[in-house]
Design a protein around this motif. Sequence first.
Motif, PDB file in Angstrom:
ATOM      1  N   VAL A 295       0.870  -1.031  -0.085  1.00  0.00           N
ATOM      2  CA  VAL A 295       0.062  -0.133  -0.085  1.00  0.00           C
ATOM      3  C   VAL A 295       1.033   1.137   0.140  1.00  0.00           C
ATOM      4  CG1 VAL A 295      -1.728   1.481   1.239  1.00  0.00           C
ATOM      5  CG2 VAL A 295      -1.961  -1.183   1.094  1.00  0.00           C
ATOM      6  N   SER A 296       2.040   1.204   0.497  1.00  0.00           N
ATOM      7  CA  SER A 296       2.829   2.273   0.620  1.00  0.00           C
ATOM      8  C   SER A 296       3.388   2.639  -0.598  1.00  0.00           C
ATOM      9  CB  SER A 296       3.997   2.018   1.635  1.00  0.00           C
ATOM     10  OG  SER A 296       4.832   0.965   1.409  1.00  0.00           O
ATOM     11  N   ALA A 297       3.576   1.833  -1.419  1.00  0.00           N
ATOM     12  CA  ALA A 297       3.982   1.935  -2.929  1.00  0.00           C
ATOM     13  C   ALA A 297       3.058   2.120  -3.793  1.00  0.00           C
ATOM     14  CB  ALA A 297       4.814   0.702  -3.336  1.00  0.00           C
ATOM     15  N   GLY A 298       1.548   2.565  -3.190  1.00  0.00           N
ATOM     16  CA  GLY A 298       0.469   2.802  -3.883  1.00  0.00           C
ATOM     17  C   GLY A 298      -0.369   1.722  -4.693  1.00  0.00           C
ATOM     18  N   ILE A 299      -0.151   0.358  -4.368  1.00  0.00           N
ATOM     19  CA  ILE A 299      -0.747  -0.747  -4.880  1.00  0.00           C
ATOM     20  C   ILE A 299      -2.071  -0.810  -3.980  1.00  0.00           C
ATOM     21  CG2 ILE A 299      -0.534  -3.324  -5.143  1.00  0.00           C
ATOM     22  CD1 ILE A 299       2.404  -2.926  -5.448  1.00  0.00           C
ATOM     23  N   ASP A 300      -3.170  -0.914  -4.779  1.00  0.00           N
ATOM     24  CA  ASP A 300      -4.117  -1.144  -4.214  1.00  0.00           C
ATOM     25  C   ASP A 300      -4.444  -2.422  -3.362  1.00  0.00           C
ATOM     26  OD1 ASP A 300      -7.331  -0.399  -4.452  1.00  0.00           O
ATOM     27  OD2 ASP A 300      -7.178  -2.617  -4.590  1.00  0.00           O
ATOM     28  N   SER A 301      -4.974  -2.191  -1.983  1.00  0.00           N
ATOM     29  CA  SER A 301      -4.880  -3.509  -1.120  1.00  0.00           C
ATOM     30  C   SER A 301      -5.646  -4.496  -1.558  1.00  0.00           C
ATOM     31  CB  SER A 301      -5.422  -2.878   0.191  1.00  0.00           C
ATOM     32  OG  SER A 301      -6.988  -2.647  -0.157  1.00  0.00           O
ATOM     33  N   ILE A 302      -6.745  -4.542  -2.428  1.00  0.00           N
ATOM     34  CA  ILE A 302      -7.486  -5.559  -2.814  1.00  0.00           C
ATOM     35  C   ILE A 302      -6.780  -6.434  -3.840  1.00  0.00           C
ATOM     36  CG2 ILE A 302      -9.678  -6.424  -4.097  1.00  0.00           C
ATOM     37  CD1 ILE A 302     -10.289  -5.443  -1.257  1.00  0.00           C
ATOM     38  N   HIS A 303      -6.012  -5.524  -4.947  1.00  0.00           N
ATOM     39  CA  HIS A 303      -4.999  -6.146  -5.825  1.00  0.00           C
ATOM     40  C   HIS A 303      -4.325  -6.920  -5.164  1.00  0.00           C
ATOM     41  CE1 HIS A 303      -6.427  -3.154  -9.145  1.00  0.00           C
ATOM     42  NE2 HIS A 303      -7.448  -3.542  -8.811  1.00  0.00           N
ATOM     43  N   PHE A 304      -3.624  -6.269  -4.302  1.00  0.00           N
ATOM     44  CA  PHE A 304      -2.295  -7.103  -3.669  1.00  0.00           C
ATOM     45  C   PHE A 304      -2.953  -8.521  -3.045  1.00  0.00           C
ATOM     46  CE2 PHE A 304       0.528  -7.964  -0.304  1.00  0.00           C
ATOM     47  CZ  PHE A 304       1.649  -8.301  -0.962  1.00  0.00           C
ATOM     48  N   GLY A 305      -4.092  -8.198  -2.350  1.00  0.00           N
ATOM     49  CA  GLY A 305      -4.562  -9.458  -1.422  1.00  0.00           C
ATOM     50  C   GLY A 305      -4.883 -10.611  -2.311  1.00  0.00           C
ATOM     51  N   VAL A 306      -5.177 -10.186  -3.713  1.00  0.00           N
ATOM     52  CA  VAL A 306      -5.544 -11.334  -4.469  1.00  0.00           C
ATOM     53  C   VAL A 306      -4.273 -12.150  -5.082  1.00  0.00           C
ATOM     54  CG1 VAL A 306      -6.330 -11.778  -6.928  1.00  0.00           C
ATOM     55  CG2 VAL A 306      -7.473 -10.378  -5.520  1.00  0.00           C
ATOM     56  N   ILE A 307      -3.429 -11.037  -5.453  1.00  0.00           N
ATOM     57  CA  ILE A 307      -1.966 -11.718  -5.842  1.00  0.00           C
ATOM     58  C   ILE A 307      -1.161 -12.461  -4.897  1.00  0.00           C
ATOM     59  CG2 ILE A 307       0.294 -10.709  -6.346  1.00  0.00           C
ATOM     60  CD1 ILE A 307      -0.943  -8.327  -7.729  1.00  0.00           C
ATOM     61  N   LEU A 308      -1.537 -11.918  -3.348  1.00  0.00           N
ATOM     62  CA  LEU A 308      -0.646 -12.762  -2.133  1.00  0.00           C
ATOM     63  C   LEU A 308      -1.512 -14.188  -2.355  1.00  0.00           C
ATOM     64  CD1 LEU A 308      -0.165 -11.558   1.177  1.00  0.00           C
ATOM     65  CD2 LEU A 308      -1.613 -13.696   1.076  1.00  0.00           C
ATOM     66  N   VAL A 309      -2.663 -14.256  -2.573  1.00  0.00           N
ATOM     67  CA  VAL A 309      -3.205 -15.717  -2.614  1.00  0.00           C
ATOM     68  C   VAL A 309      -2.895 -16.568  -3.650  1.00  0.00           C
ATOM     69  CG1 VAL A 309      -5.546 -17.027  -2.539  1.00  0.00           C
ATOM     70  CG2 VAL A 309      -5.373 -15.054  -0.954  1.00  0.00           C
ATOM     71  N   VAL A 310      -2.688 -15.896  -4.854  1.00  0.00           N
ATOM     72  CA  VAL A 310      -2.253 -16.490  -5.987  1.00  0.00           C
ATOM     73  C   VAL A 310      -0.794 -16.905  -5.673  1.00  0.00           C
ATOM     74  CG1 VAL A 310      -1.482 -16.176  -8.333  1.00  0.00           C
ATOM     75  CG2 VAL A 310      -3.867 -15.127  -7.580  1.00  0.00           C
ATOM     76  N   ASN A 311       0.132 -16.086  -5.205  1.00  0.00           N
ATOM     77  CA  ASN A 311       1.398 -16.677  -4.788  1.00  0.00           C
ATOM     78  C   ASN A 311       1.331 -17.950  -4.048  1.00  0.00           C
ATOM     79  OD1 ASN A 311       4.067 -14.867  -5.655  1.00  0.00           O
ATOM     80  ND2 ASN A 311       2.478 -13.510  -5.091  1.00  0.00           N
ATOM     81  N   LEU A 312       0.848 -17.824  -2.908  1.00  0.00           N
ATOM     82  CA  LEU A 312       0.656 -18.907  -1.755  1.00  0.00           C
ATOM     83  C   LEU A 312       0.025 -20.087  -2.563  1.00  0.00           C
ATOM     84  CD1 LEU A 312      -0.203 -16.792   1.288  1.00  0.00           C
ATOM     85  CD2 LEU A 312       1.919 -17.587   0.498  1.00  0.00           C
TER      86      LEU A 312
END
Length: 629
Positions: free
Chosen positions: A557-574
């Motif tokens: 979020v501090s880099a400007g990335i949307d929290s929902i977008h990153f949440g989805v990416i986090l789950v995809v990664n794992l």
Amino acid sequence: MIANAAQAFWLQLERTLELAGAFLLALLLVTISFSVLLRYVAESGFTGAEEAASWLLVALVSIGLPLASTARGLRIDLFEGGPASGHGHHHAQVLRRSSQFVGGGNTESWLWPRRIALRDLRALFSGTITLLACIILMSGSGRAALDLGGVSPSLGLSEGLRPAVLSAGGVLAIVAILLHHLAERRFLAFVSMLVVAAGAHWAVGAAPILSLASPSVMICCLALAAIFAGTPLPHAFIAAAYVAVAFGAPMPEEAMAAATLSGMSRYLLTAIPFFLLAGALLTASGIASDLVRFAAALVGHRRAGLGQTVLLTGVLFSGASGSSIANAAFGTAAFMPQLTKRGTPPERAGALIAAVSVLDNIIPPSIAFLILAAAADLSTGKLLAGGFVAGLVMAATLAVAIHFNGATTASADRVSAGECRRLGVRALPAFGLGIIVVAGIRAGVVAPTEAAALAAAYTLVAAILKRTAIQEIGVTFRQSARETAAILLLIGSATPFAFLIAVDGVAAQVSSAAAWLGSNPFLVIAALNLLLLGVGLFFDIGAAILLFAPLTLPVAVSAGIDSIHFGVILVVNLMIGGLTPPVGILVQTVGNASGVPVVALFAASRPYLLALLSALALLSFSAALAACF
């Protein structure tokens, strides 16, 4: 004489354990199905259903512990490449050298061979670690049973019974290993390994704390060494977590046993045995064959048509079980025989099933997104919507991979419209299963575990109506119980491992390192992807979300990335971690259920892993690009 008696006794013990596991699985099915029936028919309920399910899962794992300790399943054999069927001997060919034994050419000798090869040393090390893990479970669970007081709130049973049952499983596991070594005329090897394991267990508890390295570094090194030596993964995790106590890890063995119990007895995991059973019953009854024949009639004449059918089925049923592990087990039982029958090599078929199972926790409804929403205080609805888009992107990349990797799949002849209709009617029972599971969950009528129980009950009734032999049904219950115990043991053993990593502050340190990259969204998301892909190598997705989501989300979020977008990416990664060694839980599940060596499955998974990584790169690029505007 002794070897033959030991072999006969082990076979009888193995059959008894499998029958006991089948009985527990049947009791679990009746308990959950009865609870659903009471709620909707009598407008009542069985208040102790969840607690009873938890107790039955622990009993099932305890019965399966001796089987998991002596089989070749749930291990990575990088050097031998032996089968991972779950039915082979624990250390085949160890300490056997034709007739070259000390004391002459007597093949009945119980002494050491003249020469011990490197593979023998690996097997001895692996056997020692396995015995150490069994001793830890036996001793730690026994102490926990004595320490715990009170009774369970719904069933009124003593809380000390659950760890006591697990302790008994550890004792049986040691007995099973002894019988295997007696049957293979390797009693001296067993005694040597047991003495070393018992000595290591005592030394860790008695020795002063060592300061050679941090507990997290030692636990990872010890676990990797044990895994690469061919130790079963659950035993490697348990032994490594215990030995790390000597380096300052704050978890005594009774706490470790309690954490293992907690990890393996979560109510949501009850879906795993039910979907294993449903898949096995679909195959035994012939319903899966009817479904695959219908799918082949529709697209089987195309390149990799059956593989595309498996993918489409995975998309339609994603989220139905709430567990990618359960879907992997279901897909293995339902589709593996048909894929191999039509010309797909077993390792490619298993890799495809494992890869498609990744979608289960991406396409909603997704348990992973529910956990993430609770851990990071994010909108559940937005996460599910994002997961739907991500799931379609991943499915598209998998479809391309299947198309170019499916040349060896035999093509079916194009069939007439009338034949398609006839095959569709025969496949209707399979579609009934889909309606129960998918529609039931998505309409909010039943919870995922309840839907899984109804699916198993439905397939059991369908199998009976199709006049499936009672012996066949019994075999499916026994094998499903055995596979469930192995999978739940792996999940439970990862719990203390993850806890010790978290306590040592590794997650916070790595996340801080990622934050040093500044505010460039492309660099930040690339670094976080590498971090999360590394986390996925070892961690269960639930534990990884709880540990790393609160730490990595602020960095994104501090880099400007949307929290929902990153949440989805986090789950995809794992979820991609389910296909990557050394753990690769989805690959391990398919290997354990199908008998295909996990090393071969990991190798065959590379095209699908590349496809999923391409989807991750596309999703990450989109999120970083959106952060720039």
